[in-house]
Write an enzyme that holds these catalytic residues in place. Sequence first.
Site, PDB file in Angstrom:
ATOM      1  N   CYS A  77      -0.633   6.696   2.089  1.00  0.00           N
ATOM      2  CA  CYS A  77       0.079   6.074   0.977  1.00  0.00           C
ATOM      3  C   CYS A  77      -0.658   4.843   0.462  1.00  0.00           C
ATOM      4  O   CYS A  77      -0.599   3.772   1.069  1.00  0.00           O
ATOM      5  CB  CYS A  77       1.488   5.687   1.445  1.00  0.00           C
ATOM      6  SG  CYS A  77       2.419   4.795   0.224  1.00  0.00           S
ATOM      7  N   CYS A 104       1.580   1.849  -0.411  1.00  0.00           N
ATOM      8  CA  CYS A 104       2.084   1.079   0.736  1.00  0.00           C
ATOM      9  C   CYS A 104       0.971   0.230   1.356  1.00  0.00           C
ATOM     10  O   CYS A 104       1.192  -0.925   1.699  1.00  0.00           O
ATOM     11  CB  CYS A 104       2.619   2.001   1.830  1.00  0.00           C
ATOM     12  SG  CYS A 104       3.514   3.428   1.240  1.00  0.00           S
ATOM     13  N   ASP A 105      -0.224   0.791   1.502  1.00  0.00           N
ATOM     14  CA  ASP A 105      -1.251   0.144   2.327  1.00  0.00           C
ATOM     15  C   ASP A 105      -2.491  -0.327   1.566  1.00  0.00           C
ATOM     16  O   ASP A 105      -3.342  -0.996   2.145  1.00  0.00           O
ATOM     17  CB  ASP A 105      -1.714   1.133   3.427  1.00  0.00           C
ATOM     18  CG  ASP A 105      -0.552   1.597   4.286  1.00  0.00           C
ATOM     19  OD1 ASP A 105       0.350   0.774   4.549  1.00  0.00           O
ATOM     20  OD2 ASP A 105      -0.536   2.767   4.681  1.00  0.00           O
TER      21      ASP A 105
END
Length: 306
Positions: free
Chosen positions: A131, A134-135
């Site tokens: 993701c 997200c990261d």
Amino acid sequence: MGYELAIIGAGPAGYSASIYAVRAGIKTVVLDKGMGGGLASISPKIENYLGFESISGMDLTEKMKQHASKYADIHFNEDVTAIKKSDDGFAITTSKQSYVVKAVMLCTGTEYRKLNAPGEQDLQGKGVSYCATCDGFFFKGKTVAVIGGGNSAVIEAIYLKQLGCKDVYLIHRRDRLRAEKIYQEKALKNKVTIVYNSHVEQINGTDKVESVTVVHTQTKKKSTFEVDGVFISIGEEPQNTLAKNLGVALDEKGYVIVDKQQRTNLKGVYAAGDITGGLRQVITACAEGAIAALTSTEVLDKQYPY
Ligand code: NAP
């Protein structure tokens, strides 16, 4: 309680279904094992959902959540562990309680497909991610590889470049991308380096990702790219365990088979969204949710004019 319909999964399909169901007079509960939104919530950018020229998946699904919450009871962090046919409907067991309902709607979506390459599992959270939204932040100024050739992979590669990654390699197993042309052009414009015909042999590193080794699918030549992160974006698998255990018919890829009104093979069980396969877009998930909700009135003794 006294719910008539349980919708499993609070992604776009589930949210849309809940609005249509409650407005059709159905006592509805939505159950989600997490915080809702489904996979769409982690899409960096959605540019083809009607009415929003460009919006992050997080913002779009948050708006949907606010809207649906005005109608239905939505229970987050409540994992459905079993659905069983009972005399008067379905018995649903969750991590918190149980319900008896007359109709069930499966909106359980999909999960990320794994590459199954050596190093992938051990280095997850240590540079291997599924993701970018997200990261990606942790890789500003660093070099990363994105694996895959579909819309998701290309969008993630562009997103990472725009976020400030130094170099982004898009590693794809074939000689052409599956992604739509508009995204391919954007990738080139953003100086994403596309590595074609390359199969990931191994993700290397001990405490964190250090490099990725690929093999050319034709010449069999090996190359190693020094990277700090590897984002795997090779599609999705249906989350079909509940459907399978209930006896719902699945296609050869594991997606729930539905008719045009979103009925499964079992009376009183409907399905909508990515779990039914097909186009797997937010707009189609919402449409399927609406249809499924209205079709479910047939087992709920409600009159709905359609
Ligand atoms: P996808 O379209 O199924 O693409 C998956 C990609 O991963 C393909 O390029 C595939 O290669 C590759 N792949 C699959 N298994 C692999 C493996 N074991 N090793 C290496 N590569 C592998 O998946 P997606 O990009 O996640 O998209 C899913 C759905 O959501 C699609 O319908 C897509 O259109 C939609 N989507 C839409 C948008 C948008 O329109 N804004 C954004 C994201 C996703 P091959 O090409 O060789 O098969």
